[in-house]
Write an enzyme that holds these catalytic residues in place. Structure first.
Site, PDB file in Angstrom:
ATOM      1  CB  CYS A 643       0.007   6.523   9.501  1.00 19.23           C
ATOM      2  SG  CYS A 643       0.702   7.457  10.796  1.00 19.23           S
ATOM      3  CG  HIS A 694       7.084   2.812   6.417  1.00 16.24           C
ATOM      4  ND1 HIS A 694       6.435   3.744   5.633  1.00 16.24           N
ATOM      5  CD2 HIS A 694       6.454   2.811   7.605  1.00 16.24           C
ATOM      6  CE1 HIS A 694       5.439   4.265   6.328  1.00 16.24           C
ATOM      7  NE2 HIS A 694       5.424   3.721   7.517  1.00 16.24           N
TER       8      HIS A 694
HETATM    9  N1  GLN Z   1       4.256  13.611  14.471  1.00 18.98           N
HETATM   10  C1  GLN Z   1       4.468  12.195  14.589  1.00 18.98           C
HETATM   11  C2  GLN Z   1       5.887  11.853  14.161  1.00 18.98           C
HETATM   12  O1  GLN Z   1       6.379  12.528  13.287  1.00 18.98           O
HETATM   13  C3  GLN Z   1       3.500  11.427  13.752  1.00 18.98           C
HETATM   14  C4  GLN Z   1       3.684   9.950  13.919  1.00 18.98           C
HETATM   15  C5  GLN Z   1       2.658   9.126  13.214  1.00 18.98           C
HETATM   16  O2  GLN Z   1       1.947   9.607  12.371  1.00 18.98           O
HETATM   17  N2  GLN Z   1       2.577   7.867  13.551  1.00 18.98           N
HETATM   18  O3  GLN Z   1       6.465  10.910  14.640  1.00 18.98           O
HETATM   19 ZN    ZN Z   2       2.258   8.861  10.170  1.00 19.27          ZN
END
Ligand code: GLN
Ligand code: ZN
Length: 765
Positions: A643, A694
């Site tokens: 992320c 986001h």
């Molecule tokens: N596979 C998770 C989702 O799509 C990944 C979440 C994340 O990276 N925080 O929610």
């Molecule tokens: Zn993520």
């Protein structure tokens, strides 16, 4: 006599009262006065809880974030908020979250980032050349007044750490602001002294990080200038050892120094040698970053000689603010009794502190019962059958480097995978989750509470999965996901299928503002109890001829987002997680899943504060990832997701994970974050996120095409994937569908451009 004090308590309240009041205020359901009353109540309780200590902290409370409070205290709000016609409270929320209430017009909120190596996020102060400061001590003074105790010790962030935490908006050096800032601190000290304050806790946690000369000089200069007879300063460091800053910290002209004695224990002797005779030394002996009971007897074995040396100069405290642990273990009425007896949350930690002080002051016999009970709990924990599983211990001992290596190189694998998957250029996919609708949340709740039977719950989730597959086929994505409807949380969901994990009901810890997390507790050896994801993934695959990607949370993220056992090295616990998840990867492969994504959202979060310690962390963390991922056959494609995209400093380690595809966040930075690929040739495939999940905004086709064209300047098209930044769990279907349609359209345009391009080249040739 040994003196006891505290660095700060959780401010959300034992039942997250602050969260609920804040959110009610934002929705317009309660007014400012009611919100203030809620805050007062929590402060009054916290005040009460600290009565057993010699000094009570005040000023550690915050409605949203203590760094933002400091910005207010110093009169430094980002300029764009100055024009707004708002009450001070609403302006505060506007800076914090972009809007004061849910109906107000949004403005860009202040940036948020991680508080040192914790999972707490603070609001980054903004600076520029013109920044000037002005003291606004009203909030702090009010909280002092409200307490009506004599033994109050206010808590503030020190000026140098404050500047270090901020970000310059015009490339000017924040340190140039020290000159205008110091008079404001001097004024503050003066006013606190006038309010009858004897001791002030001034936090300079940057002393545990690697500082260059200018920052070290700033610290020296600052504390020289802040010297005053009016008030005593307790300079506080936490989260690590001082190392090359040790002598500097000891020499600063303050009345006392606080050290994190859980993480810098081996420095304490040297600190005592260096510390001038007139200074007090506060030792943070109770771990403020974990939830285990302190071994009081062995702590006393260590402390008694120190007490001999220091006498009255010895103070005791938790290692850091207790903000990072839940409030009260007594709330956990459903927790296994044995486990509960090994744990200590914020309130229990204060009692532990008191017991240590009593033992030092009046002899161990004065607290014989407490010490015995503690010894008993520690003994039962270390000998517990619940913790140690011989088969797991043996299996971790037998791990070989080979287990973390793919059979063939990426280039070979790519050909094999391409043959079986037959994906187009610029394959499209998503990161895993789809919107968690009300139906999903309500049926999960009903299932947990026993109002929905297992079969009905399963059927509801399958309906959601079928719907997600239909939507993705409709959009035309190339690699589909099942949508993660069945998952409440990406760590807790997996942890529930593993031995060695426990879950609390109220073990909430503030992440930012009103957001709290409830980390699971890893207390024992970890073993997979059954298949975790195969049913859902296979079900999804049965509905489509497109490949469905299996979806797992990786070992490092599981570790970094849990409270971890402290009776063995992190690396070992991480390997146990890795083996358990490896079993799940292999189960998915056996069930026919050709693409498996292992999310390592929190890999970067675990990086130690000092760069010198990074290689060691990266070494064991990434070995654990490889152990999870790389036992598969060449034709299984491994994806990983992170992320963030600040890769520059760890790119080689990321490459060494050897995932076939990595998806990362990049859309907000115009792919600037891919600059690293100019100097480093990343060997495998990458999906730089083109859709910023986001925000509710729907990205245009053109904007996404442009982002990929930028990415293409650094990464060859054959190795590019097209996907969003992160999971879509927090979004609405009505945003997701048009956004993904645009994304798919962008891929089509890019493919078409590539086709024309190659035609042109072959014609020219
Ligand atoms: N596979 C998770 C989702 O799509 C990944 C979440 C994340 O990276 N925080 O929610
Ligand atoms: Zn993520």
């Amino acid at each position: 006599m040994v003196t006891t004090h505290n660095l700060g308590l959780p401010r959300i309240g034992s039942k997250r009262q602050l969260k609920f009041s804040l959110e009610a205020y934002w929705r317009g359901e309660i007014d400012a006065h009611q919100l203030m009353t809620a805050g007062e109540r929590i402060r009054a309780q916290n005040h009460q809880h600290q009565q057993l200590l010699d000094w009570i902290s005040v000023g550690d409370f915050s409605l949203y974030d203590h760094v933002l409070d400091t910005s207010i205290l110093l009169g430094n709000l980002p300029r764009r908020f100055a024009q707004q016609q708002l009450t001070p409270l609403d302006r505060y929320f506007q800076v914090a979250r972009g809007r004061s209430t849910d109906v107000s017009t949004p403005l860009a909120a202040a940036e948020m980032t991680k508080w040192f190596d914790t999972n707490y996020h603070y609001l980054v102060p903004e600076f520029d050349r013109e920044t000037r400061f002005e003291l606004h001590p009203q909030q702090l003074l009010r909280q002092i007044e409200e307490c009506q105790s004599k033994n109050l010790k206010p808590v503030i962030i020190g000026p140098v750490t404050y500047l270090w935490l901020g970000k310059s908006k015009d490339e000017s050096n924040p340190l140039d602001l020290l000159e205008p800032l110091l008079p404001v601190y001097q004024q503050l000290l003066q006013q606190l002294a006038e309010a009858g304050i004897e001791w002030l806790q001034i936090d300079e946690p940057i002393l545990v990080t690697e500082l260059d000369q200018s920052w070290r000089h700033a610290l020296r200069n600052t504390y020289f200038r802040l010297q005053t007879k009016a008030i005593k300063l307790l300079l506080t460091t936490y989260f690590g050892s001082l190392k090359e800053n040790l002598q500097l910290a000891c020499e600063l002209p303050v009345a006392g120094l606080h050290i994190d004695a859980t993480r810098a224990r081996d420095e304490i002797d040297r600190i005592i040698d260096w510390l001038p005779q007139h200074k007090i030394l506060s030792l943070g002996v109770i771990d403020g970053r974990n939830i285990w009971k302190c071994d009081l007897n062995s702590q006393l074995d260590w402390l008694e000689p120190i007490h001999q040396r220091l006498g009255e100069r010895l103070w005791l405290a938790p290692s850091c603010s207790l903000l990072h642990v839940p409030v009260d273990i007594e709330s956990e009425t459903d927790l296994d009794g044995a486990l509960k007896s090994w744990l200590s949350f914020a309130l229990q930690k204060l009692s532990e502190l008191k017991t240590l002080a009593k033992a030092l002051n009046n002899g161990r016999q004065s607290v014989a019962r407490q010490l015995n009970d503690n010894a008993e709990a520690i003994r039962r924990r270390s000998g517990s059958q619940q913790i140690h599983i011989p088969a797991v211990i043996q299996r971790t001992a037998e791990i070989t480097a080979e287990m973390g290596q793919r059979k063939n190189s990426f280039t070979t694998r790519r050909t094999i995978q391409q043959r079986s998957l037959n994906l187009p250029l610029y394959p499209t996919t998503t990161i895993g989750s789809f919107p968690q609708t009300n139906t999903i949340r309500q049926s999960r709740k009903a299932y947990r509470e026993g109002q929905l039977c297992g079969a009905d719950y399963r059927a509801t989730m399958e309906k959601e999965i079928a719907q997600a597959i239909r939507q993705q086929e409709d959009v035309g994505l190339d690699v589909l996901v099942h949508g993660e409807a069945e998952r409440n949380d990406m760590v807790e969901y997996f942890a529930e299928f593993l031995s060695g994990f426990a879950f609390t009901r109220f073990g909430w810890v503030q992440s930012y503002g009103s957001r709290c997390v409830k980390p699971p507790i890893i207390y024992g050896d970890i073993q997979r109890q059954s298949d975790i994801t195969t049913h859902w993934t296979s079900y999804a695959q049965s509905l489509t001829s497109k490949p469905v990607k299996g979806m797992l949370t990786g070992p490092v993220t599981m570790l970094n987002w849990s409270f971890v056992r402290n009776d063995q090295p992190l690396a070992l616990t991480c390997n146990q997680l890795a083996l358990a998840l490896r079993d799940e990867v292999l189960a998915l492969e056996r069930a026919g899943t050709a693409i498996i994504q292992i999310d390592e959202a929190a890999l970067r979060e675990g990086l130690p504060l000092r760069r010198k310690q990074w290689p060691d962390y990266l070494d064991w963390a990434l070995s654990a990832f490889r152990l999870t991922a790389n036992g598969v056959q060449d034709d299984t494609q491994i994806h990983t997701h992170m992320c963030y995209s600040e890769f520059n400093d760890i790119i080689e380690s990321i490459a060494a994970m050897d995932a076939d595809v990595i998806t990362i966040e990049t859309s907000r930075s115009d792919m600037e974050l891919l600059d690293v690929f100019e100097s480093y040739e990343y060997p495998n495939a990458i999906g730089p996120g083109v859709y910023d999940i986001h925000t509710p905004n729907i990205p245009s086709i053109g904007s996404m095409v442009k982002l990929i064209q930028l990415a293409q300047q650094r990464i060859p098209a054959e190795r590019l994937w097209i996907n969003p930044d992160c999971g879509l769990k927090t979004r609405q279907w009505q945003e997701v569908i048009p956004a993904l349609k645009n994304m798919q359209q962008a891929a089509r345009q890019l493919r078409e451009a590539a086709r024309l391009d190659s035609q042109r080249t072959s014609n020219a040739g």
